[in-house]
Write a protein that holds these residues in place. Structure first.
Motif, PDB file in Angstrom:
ATOM      1  N   THR A  36       0.837  -1.222   0.000  1.00 35.35           N
ATOM      2  CA  THR A  36       0.000   0.000   0.000  1.00 35.35           C
ATOM      3  C   THR A  36       0.865   1.263   0.000  1.00 35.35           C
ATOM      4  O   THR A  36       0.773   2.105   0.893  1.00 35.35           O
ATOM      5  CB  THR A  36      -1.013   0.054   1.176  1.00 35.35           C
ATOM      6  N   LEU A  37       1.672   1.406  -1.031  1.00 33.93           N
ATOM      7  CA  LEU A  37       2.606   2.538  -1.115  1.00 33.93           C
ATOM      8  C   LEU A  37       1.888   3.846  -1.414  1.00 33.93           C
ATOM      9  O   LEU A  37       2.194   4.883  -0.831  1.00 33.93           O
ATOM     10  CB  LEU A  37       3.645   2.280  -2.217  1.00 33.93           C
ATOM     11  N   TRP A  38       0.943   3.790  -2.340  1.00 38.97           N
ATOM     12  CA  TRP A  38       0.332   5.046  -2.804  1.00 38.97           C
ATOM     13  C   TRP A  38      -0.402   5.755  -1.676  1.00 38.97           C
ATOM     14  O   TRP A  38      -0.241   6.961  -1.478  1.00 38.97           O
ATOM     15  CB  TRP A  38      -0.635   4.769  -3.976  1.00 38.97           C
ATOM     16  N   ILE A  39      -1.171   4.985  -0.896  1.00 35.36           N
ATOM     17  CA  ILE A  39      -1.984   5.656   0.127  1.00 35.36           C
ATOM     18  C   ILE A  39      -1.110   6.261   1.225  1.00 35.36           C
ATOM     19  O   ILE A  39      -1.466   7.281   1.829  1.00 35.36           O
ATOM     20  CB  ILE A  39      -3.068   4.713   0.693  1.00 35.36           C
ATOM     21  N   PHE A  40       0.065   5.671   1.456  1.00 40.22           N
ATOM     22  CA  PHE A  40       0.976   6.232   2.466  1.00 40.22           C
ATOM     23  C   PHE A  40       1.814   7.386   1.925  1.00 40.22           C
ATOM     24  O   PHE A  40       2.338   8.190   2.690  1.00 40.22           O
ATOM     25  CB  PHE A  40       1.905   5.142   3.013  1.00 40.22           C
ATOM     26  N   SER A  41       1.959   7.460   0.598  1.00 40.56           N
ATOM     27  CA  SER A  41       2.810   8.523   0.058  1.00 40.56           C
ATOM     28  C   SER A  41       1.992   9.681  -0.503  1.00 40.56           C
ATOM     29  O   SER A  41       2.388  10.829  -0.388  1.00 40.56           O
ATOM     30  CB  SER A  41       3.749   7.966  -1.010  1.00 40.56           C
ATOM     31  N   GLU A  42       0.848   9.373  -1.107  1.00 38.72           N
ATOM     32  CA  GLU A  42       0.077  10.440  -1.745  1.00 38.72           C
ATOM     33  C   GLU A  42      -1.387  10.458  -1.345  1.00 38.72           C
ATOM     34  O   GLU A  42      -2.062  11.463  -1.509  1.00 38.72           O
ATOM     35  CB  GLU A  42       0.168  10.287  -3.274  1.00 38.72           C
ATOM     36  N   GLY A  43      -1.875   9.342  -0.843  1.00 38.57           N
ATOM     37  CA  GLY A  43      -3.307   9.237  -0.589  1.00 38.57           C
ATOM     38  C   GLY A  43      -3.770   9.810   0.739  1.00 38.57           C
ATOM     39  O   GLY A  43      -4.957   9.884   0.991  1.00 38.57           O
ATOM     40  N   THR A  44      -2.839  10.200   1.604  1.00 39.62           N
ATOM     41  CA  THR A  44      -3.231  10.784   2.893  1.00 39.62           C
ATOM     42  C   THR A  44      -2.487  12.107   3.070  1.00 39.62           C
ATOM     43  O   THR A  44      -1.429  12.294   2.483  1.00 39.62           O
ATOM     44  CB  THR A  44      -2.856   9.849   4.069  1.00 39.62           C
ATOM     45  N   PRO A  45      -3.020  13.007   3.896  1.00 41.76           N
ATOM     46  CA  PRO A  45      -2.314  14.276   4.116  1.00 41.76           C
ATOM     47  C   PRO A  45      -0.925  14.023   4.703  1.00 41.76           C
ATOM     48  O   PRO A  45      -0.733  13.085   5.477  1.00 41.76           O
ATOM     49  CB  PRO A  45      -3.209  15.002   5.116  1.00 41.76           C
ATOM     50  N   LYS A  46       0.002  14.845   4.329  1.00 42.34           N
ATOM     51  CA  LYS A  46       1.380  14.701   4.826  1.00 42.34           C
ATOM     52  C   LYS A  46       1.460  15.112   6.300  1.00 42.34           C
ATOM     53  O   LYS A  46       0.734  15.976   6.760  1.00 42.34           O
ATOM     54  CB  LYS A  46       2.326  15.601   4.010  1.00 42.34           C
ATOM     55  N   ASP A  47       2.354  14.441   7.045  1.00 46.79           N
ATOM     56  CA  ASP A  47       2.641  14.873   8.415  1.00 46.79           C
ATOM     57  C   ASP A  47       4.160  14.996   8.547  1.00 46.79           C
ATOM     58  O   ASP A  47       4.893  14.778   7.583  1.00 46.79           O
ATOM     59  CB  ASP A  47       2.033  13.910   9.439  1.00 46.79           C
TER      60      ASP A  47
END
Ligand SMILES: [Zn+2]
Length: 426
Positions: free
Chosen positions: A292-303
């Motif tokens: 699940t790379l995409w959701i952790f890199s682009e699919g959620t707001p950055k922190d």
């Protein structure tokens, strides 16, 4: 008299049978380049024959069929699988409409890894009967510890039950009757159980033993807090989801479940001995990794941890691939507003541009690897004689540029052409 009754029953059953859909016409794809999902280089000038919903032959022999596709300039591969979706949270008809778009976008199988399974099993039934146009749907029941059952997602997908009592969203406490809990998950139609949160190593082991006894596949979040990734491997889990959570192998897992994405990425480097040992044990025990790379890199707001987390999960995913761990593509977000195509295409792209897999490795993750995670690779996920004829045909080489999985010309489901050009294909 008995004879007359028998004759009436026979006529009645023939009438019912006659309402069944006609078998698919045989279909040949001639002079096409084949990418079979096993990871080898594309094979050009092949002929593929599909019959009765299955692949009948793949090779250079001439083939003849009711319908022929001229495959010159085209590339055929297994249909894509998204091995991490959730089908709750949307009205049935809207979800059915979305599944149609997902299928036309090249995805022929999805794996629902926790939802309201009343809804999912009915979508799966409708997909099987042809009532809706949809990828094939497989699904898992969720097991978690008592602390998890105030989560609003689990409350909303358990309506009608006290949270924790629904057969597909089951609270596992020390006194839970596991024989019954596993049997009821099966009764809900699940082929697998997903361990989600708030379970210790001993409980995970007990669930693993009972799942094995009842022949139910076990999958999990890569850490379920407090059980670590290696505890899950030892319990017989067959897929671990979210590479970023593997970091907890190197530190005491956080008791605070919402902090699960905030691991010590600096303190447990991707190439550390503890991660190497874990990946080796995943390979040795045939545990598939769903990154699940995409959701952790682009699919959620950055922190504030995003840069470290993204670099870490990309590096560990690449190491897993290089060490021989099977990778299964799955997004955790079927479609996203503004993108007409299913997100699996983005996931495959990020596997290449982020983690550094080759396009062929990414394709294998989205076909054979994902089917392996679900446990159906004997039947699905590769383009070979005898396999289910679920195929994707594109007009540019995806092994040269992974973004070419979006250049959809045909999608074939159970041997039938379902679409000649997806609305959003480009
Ligand atoms: Zn998920």
């Amino acid at each position: 008299m008995a004879k007359a009754v028998f004759a009436i029953l026979l006529v009645a059953s023939v009438a019912v049978y006659a309402q069944q859909p006609q078998p698919a016409p045989s279909l040949s794809i001639r002079n096409v380049t084949v990418i079979d999902g096993n990871g080898g280089p594309p094979q050009s000038a092949f002929n593929v024959l599909l019959k009765d919903g299955r692949v009948a032959s793949v090779g250079r022999d001439a083939v003849d069929a009711d319908v022929t596709i001229d495959g010159r300039g085209l590339f055929v591969m297994p249909g894509l699988t998204d091995a991490h979706v959730h089908l709750s949270g949307m009205p049935w008809a809207e979800r059915a409409e979305q599944l149609k778009r997902v299928l036309r976008g090249g995805v022929t199988m999805v794996y629902d890894v926790a939802s309201d399974l009343r809804n999912t099993s009915d979508l799966s039934r409708a997909a099987l009967t042809g009532e809706i146009e949809s990828p094939a749907i497989y699904y898992a029941a969720l097991f978690a510890g008592p602390a998890f059952f105030t989560d609003p997602r689990v409350v909303s997908t358990s309506r009608g039950y006290r949270p924790g009592d629904a057969p597909w969203n089951r609270e596992i406490a020390p006194d839970t009757d596991l024989v019954r809990a596993v049997a009821e998950a099966r009764g809900a139609g699940a082929t697998s159980i997903k361990l989600y949160a708030a379970l210790d190593a001993a409980t995970v082991r007990r669930i693993g033993d009972e799942a094995k006894r009842q022949n139910v596949r076990l999958i999990a979040h890569a850490t379920v807090f407090p059980a670590r990734p290696s505890d899950l491997v030892a319990a017989g889990v067959k897929m671990l989801a979210h590479t970023a959570y593997l970091v907890w192998e190197g530190t005491p897992p956080s008791p605070d479940f919402p902090k699960r994405a905030r691991g010590d990425f600096a303190g447990v480097p991707a190439d550390s001995a503890v991660i190497t040992r874990l990946l080796q044990s995943m390979k040795d025990n045939d545990v598939t990794l769903n990154p699940t790379l995409w959701i952790f890199s682009e699919g959620t707001p950055k922190d504030d941890m995003s840069p470290a987390r993204i670099a870490w999960m990309n590096a560990v995913t690449k190491r897993a691939q290089d060490m021989g761990v099977v990778i299964a593509a799955g997004v955790d977000s079927l479609m996203t507003p503004g993108d007409p195509l299913p997100m699996i295409h983005k996931e495959l792209e990020v596997m290449v541009t982020g983690a550094g897999l080759t396009p062929l490795q990414a394709i294998t993750a989205g076909t054979r690897g994902a089917a392996h995670a679900i446990g159906v690779d004997a039947d699905r996920g590769t383009l070979a004689p005898g396999k289910v004829a679920d195929l994707l045909i594109v007009d540019a080489d995806p092994s040269a540029d992974i973004r070419n999985t979006r250049r959809i010309r045909y999608v074939i489901k159970d041997g039938r052409i379902v679409s000649t050009r997806a609305a959003g294909a480009r």
